[in-house]
Design an enzyme around this catalytic site. Structure first.
Site, mmCIF file in Angstrom:
data_model
loop_
_atom_site.group_PDB
_atom_site.id
_atom_site.type_symbol
_atom_site.label_atom_id
_atom_site.label_comp_id
_atom_site.label_asym_id
_atom_site.label_seq_id
_atom_site.Cartn_x
_atom_site.Cartn_y
_atom_site.Cartn_z
ATOM 1 C CB CYS A 23 -1.771 -94.276 -2.101
ATOM 2 S SG CYS A 23 -1.633 -94.525 -3.866
ATOM 3 N NE ARG B 244 1.583 -97.949 -0.695
ATOM 4 C CZ ARG B 244 0.581 -98.283 -1.533
ATOM 5 N NH1 ARG B 244 0.220 -97.458 -2.501
ATOM 6 N NH2 ARG B 244 -0.051 -99.436 -1.387
ATOM 7 C CB CYS C 270 1.939 -97.075 -6.416
ATOM 8 S SG CYS C 270 1.856 -95.506 -5.534
ATOM 9 C CG ASP D 250 1.922 -100.751 1.430
ATOM 10 O OD1 ASP D 250 1.719 -99.531 1.649
ATOM 11 O OD2 ASP D 250 1.576 -101.311 0.376
ATOM 12 C CG HIS E 216 -7.902 -95.556 -0.824
ATOM 13 N ND1 HIS E 216 -8.148 -95.071 -2.094
ATOM 14 C CD2 HIS E 216 -9.087 -95.997 -0.346
ATOM 15 C CE1 HIS E 216 -9.434 -95.221 -2.369
ATOM 16 N NE2 HIS E 216 -10.028 -95.794 -1.334
ATOM 17 C CG HIS F 57 -11.636 -89.599 -2.883
ATOM 18 N ND1 HIS F 57 -11.553 -90.666 -2.018
ATOM 19 C CD2 HIS F 57 -10.929 -89.932 -3.981
ATOM 20 C CE1 HIS F 57 -10.822 -91.616 -2.587
ATOM 21 N NE2 HIS F 57 -10.430 -91.190 -3.783
#
Length: 152
Positions: free
Chosen positions: A130, A128, A76, A120, A116, A113
């Site tokens: 990410c 995951r 990704c 999956d 997320h 932050h």
């Protein structure tokens, strides 16, 4: 993110700084990602293709977040992990921005932050995480912290 964000006692960050202090400490990209809930473009941030052994810590407060042995190539363009160093190292929030519902992850120590988490990922967790590379620093050879937060 606003400095006047409301937290419950349980969720209040342990590391608190003013916007000016964060701006002085972080690069513009780090500030955008961690303090304004931004997202770096895929395949552009640090660490997405790092294959070295070590630990990934919060860029804002140096809290240990993820170990390299839980990192995987999700394809990704962002660093992806299937497990955090400890469940209590991050907190999850519902994110309904951009016309979708996702689970945002933030550093429990300073409320940065991070990115997320999605359902999956690979075994054993199926998750995951990410992350934005600008939200982390890499500690080459860094060890897994104990539950008390001390390195082991």
């Amino acid at each position: 993110m606003s400095d006047d964000i409301t937290h419950t006692e349980d969720e209040a960050p342990k590391v608190r700084k003013t916007t000016a202090e964060w701006m002085n400490q972080l690069t513009a990209e780090q500030f955008y990602v961690t303090r304004q809930s931004g997202t770096e473009r895929p395949f552009t941030g640090p660490h997405w293709d790092n294959k070295l052994v070590g630990r990934y810590d919060c860029v804002c407060c140096e809290a240990p977040l993820f170990m390299s042995d839980t990192k995987f190539d999700a394809g990704c363009g962002w660093p992806s992990f299937f497990q955090s160093v400890h469940p209590e190292s991050i907190r999850e929030l519902e994110d309904k921005s951009h016309g979708m519902t996702r689970t945002e992850i933030r550093c429990r120590q300073c409320d940065a932050h991070l990115g997320h988490v999605f359902p999956d990922g690979p075994k054993p967790t199926g998750l995951r995480y990410c992350l934005n590379g600008h939200a982390m620093t890499f500690v080459h050879g860094g060890s897994r912290p104990s539950k008390s937060g001390e390195d082991t």
